[in-house]
Design an enzyme around this catalytic site. Structure first.
Site, PDB file in Angstrom:
ATOM      1  N   SER A  50      21.724  28.909   4.126  1.00  0.00           N
ATOM      2  CA  SER A  50      20.734  27.546   4.636  1.00  0.00           C
ATOM      3  C   SER A  50      20.451  27.668   6.135  1.00  0.00           C
ATOM      4  O   SER A  50      21.024  28.206   6.883  1.00  0.00           O
ATOM      5  CB  SER A  50      21.648  26.153   4.108  1.00  0.00           C
ATOM      6  OG  SER A  50      22.427  25.784   4.921  1.00  0.00           O
ATOM      7  N   ASP A  84      17.623  29.340   2.889  1.00  0.00           N
ATOM      8  CA  ASP A  84      17.552  28.165   1.833  1.00  0.00           C
ATOM      9  C   ASP A  84      17.211  26.981   2.594  1.00  0.00           C
ATOM     10  O   ASP A  84      17.934  27.064   3.874  1.00  0.00           O
ATOM     11  CB  ASP A  84      18.953  27.792   0.991  1.00  0.00           C
ATOM     12  CG  ASP A  84      18.609  26.995  -0.055  1.00  0.00           C
ATOM     13  OD1 ASP A  84      17.641  26.967  -0.522  1.00  0.00           O
ATOM     14  OD2 ASP A  84      19.547  26.199  -0.275  1.00  0.00           O
ATOM     15  N   ASP A 106      11.107  24.503   2.991  1.00  0.00           N
ATOM     16  CA  ASP A 106      11.311  23.043   2.731  1.00  0.00           C
ATOM     17  C   ASP A 106      10.087  22.177   3.274  1.00  0.00           C
ATOM     18  O   ASP A 106      10.615  21.709   4.641  1.00  0.00           O
ATOM     19  CB  ASP A 106      12.825  22.391   2.675  1.00  0.00           C
ATOM     20  CG  ASP A 106      13.069  21.342   2.318  1.00  0.00           C
ATOM     21  OD1 ASP A 106      11.890  20.510   1.640  1.00  0.00           O
ATOM     22  OD2 ASP A 106      14.065  20.754   2.260  1.00  0.00           O
ATOM     23  N   GLU A 136       9.665  22.940  -2.719  1.00  0.00           N
ATOM     24  CA  GLU A 136      10.398  21.718  -3.189  1.00  0.00           C
ATOM     25  C   GLU A 136       9.171  20.677  -3.252  1.00  0.00           C
ATOM     26  O   GLU A 136       8.525  20.403  -2.272  1.00  0.00           O
ATOM     27  CB  GLU A 136      11.331  21.234  -2.319  1.00  0.00           C
ATOM     28  CG  GLU A 136      12.149  19.874  -2.778  1.00  0.00           C
ATOM     29  CD  GLU A 136      13.510  19.424  -2.308  1.00  0.00           C
ATOM     30  OE1 GLU A 136      13.479  18.248  -2.014  1.00  0.00           O
ATOM     31  OE2 GLU A 136      14.284  20.365  -1.863  1.00  0.00           O
ATOM     32  N   HIS A 183      22.148  16.117  -3.189  1.00  0.00           N
ATOM     33  CA  HIS A 183      22.849  17.283  -2.356  1.00  0.00           C
ATOM     34  C   HIS A 183      24.287  16.557  -2.069  1.00  0.00           C
ATOM     35  O   HIS A 183      24.339  15.294  -1.925  1.00  0.00           O
ATOM     36  CB  HIS A 183      22.087  17.669  -1.000  1.00  0.00           C
ATOM     37  CG  HIS A 183      20.962  18.489  -1.249  1.00  0.00           C
ATOM     38  ND1 HIS A 183      19.749  17.943  -1.464  1.00  0.00           N
ATOM     39  CD2 HIS A 183      20.688  19.804  -1.534  1.00  0.00           C
ATOM     40  CE1 HIS A 183      18.777  18.947  -1.734  1.00  0.00           C
ATOM     41  NE2 HIS A 183      19.436  20.089  -1.735  1.00  0.00           N
ATOM     42  N   GLY A 212      21.522  20.504  -5.427  1.00  0.00           N
ATOM     43  CA  GLY A 212      22.277  19.599  -5.862  1.00  0.00           C
ATOM     44  C   GLY A 212      23.153  19.797  -6.780  1.00  0.00           C
ATOM     45  O   GLY A 212      23.637  18.663  -7.374  1.00  0.00           O
ATOM     46  N   ASN A 233      21.500  26.143  -8.027  1.00  0.00           N
ATOM     47  CA  ASN A 233      21.825  26.246  -6.550  1.00  0.00           C
ATOM     48  C   ASN A 233      22.948  25.402  -6.392  1.00  0.00           C
ATOM     49  O   ASN A 233      23.129  24.270  -6.657  1.00  0.00           O
ATOM     50  CB  ASN A 233      20.772  25.721  -5.544  1.00  0.00           C
ATOM     51  CG  ASN A 233      19.552  26.580  -5.158  1.00  0.00           C
ATOM     52  OD1 ASN A 233      19.614  27.357  -5.996  1.00  0.00           O
ATOM     53  ND2 ASN A 233      19.101  26.536  -4.075  1.00  0.00           N
TER      54      ASN A 233
END
Length: 285
Positions: A50, A84, A106, A136, A183, A212, A233
């Site tokens: 990430s 990510d 994102d 997203e 998350h 999440g 994920n």
């Protein structure tokens, strides 16, 4: 076997009605645990890094990505590398040439029009380099620096019609959707909207992604995949196994300086956690 692309894994899984597990890694021990568990299970897996993990490493993607690439190339099962929750275009550009085959860009914190424009630009950049792009729509709460979003709050659920229009407008290869997860949950109490998942799958012609997932119970994960979710994920579940075991081991061995026994125990705990989730996510329905 070895290094593959996320797109190949998710397209095959979507066609077969099964899930693909993606695990966020922070340390080399995380990555080793993910690949080891996948090899023991004989299942493909996605290793994800990430933007926050990159920030933790001083903003340098290269070292951890290089280590993950070697692990993937030497693996006995297909392993894809994924970047990510990327908000920085500079980090997006840094993915080129690292072996990372997919990026989740994102722009979900932007308004709809701005999200579409920024994501379409990211898609064009990625596709020109053979990289698949995930985005997203709807906000999955609990991101660092932001409070957890109630699953029923405005914006917390993805609208199927809007999702279909978004995919057409941006050209994304996969879509992370908000269906009730959050998350960084430390307990597994999330309840997902499986009817919404089914409607999103019907409306959207690309694999759906659940973020999440650490807070989602096994039975909810199974039902989510059955309803149409493809990429699942997971991050916090690994950290719970890692830090919990590390605390126990260090407390039981006061006065010891060598970190390897504690790290070995923590890595083994993550192998077990990954293996259990792989069996749930990838099981034939």
């Amino acid at each position: 076997m070895g290094l593959t692309s996320t797109g190949i894994l998710t397209d095959a899984a979507r066609a077969d009605g099964v899930g693909v597990a993606a695990f966020n890694v922070i340390t080399l021990e995380h990555a080793e645990a993910v690949v080891t568990a996948a090899e023991r299970a004989g299942l493909p897996v996605v290793v994800a890094i990430s933007e926050n993990a990159v920030k933790f490493r001083g903003g340098r993607l290269g070292p951890l990505a290089a280590a993950c690439r070697v692990l993937a190339e030497e693996a006995e099962v297909p392993v894809a590398l994924h970047l990510d929750h990327v908000e920085s275009v500079e980090l997006l550009a840094a993915a080129e040439g690292t072996g990372i085959g997919s990026v989740m860009f994102d722009a979900s914190r932007l308004g709809y029009a701005e999200n579409v424009a920024a994501t379409a630009d990211a898609v064009a950049w990625a596709h020109a380099r053979g990289i698949t792009l995930e985005a997203e729509l709807g906000e999955v709460g609990g991101k660092p620096g932001h409070p957890a979003l109630d699953a029923h709050a405005p914006g917390a659920r993805t609208d199927p019609a809007e999702a279909a229009a978004y995919v057409r407008a941006t050209g994304v290869d996969a879509l992370a959707v908000a269906v009730g997860s959050s998350h960084a949950m430390l307990d597994r109490t999330a309840t997902l909207d499986h009817d919404l998942i089914a409607r999103l799958r019907e409306a959207v012609g690309v694999p759906l992604v659940l973020h999440g997932s650490s807070g989602v119970p096994d039975e909810e994960l199974r039902a989510a995949v059955s309803a149409g979710m493809t990429k699942i994920n997971v991050g916090t579940a690994l950290n719970i196994a890692y830090t919990g075991t590390l605390r126990e081991h260090l407390a039981a061995t006061p006065g010891k300086a060598d970190p390897r026994p504690a790290l070995s125990a923590s890595r083994a705990a993550m192998v077990d956690a990954v293996g259990a989730l792989l069996r749930v996510i990838t099981a034939k329905r």
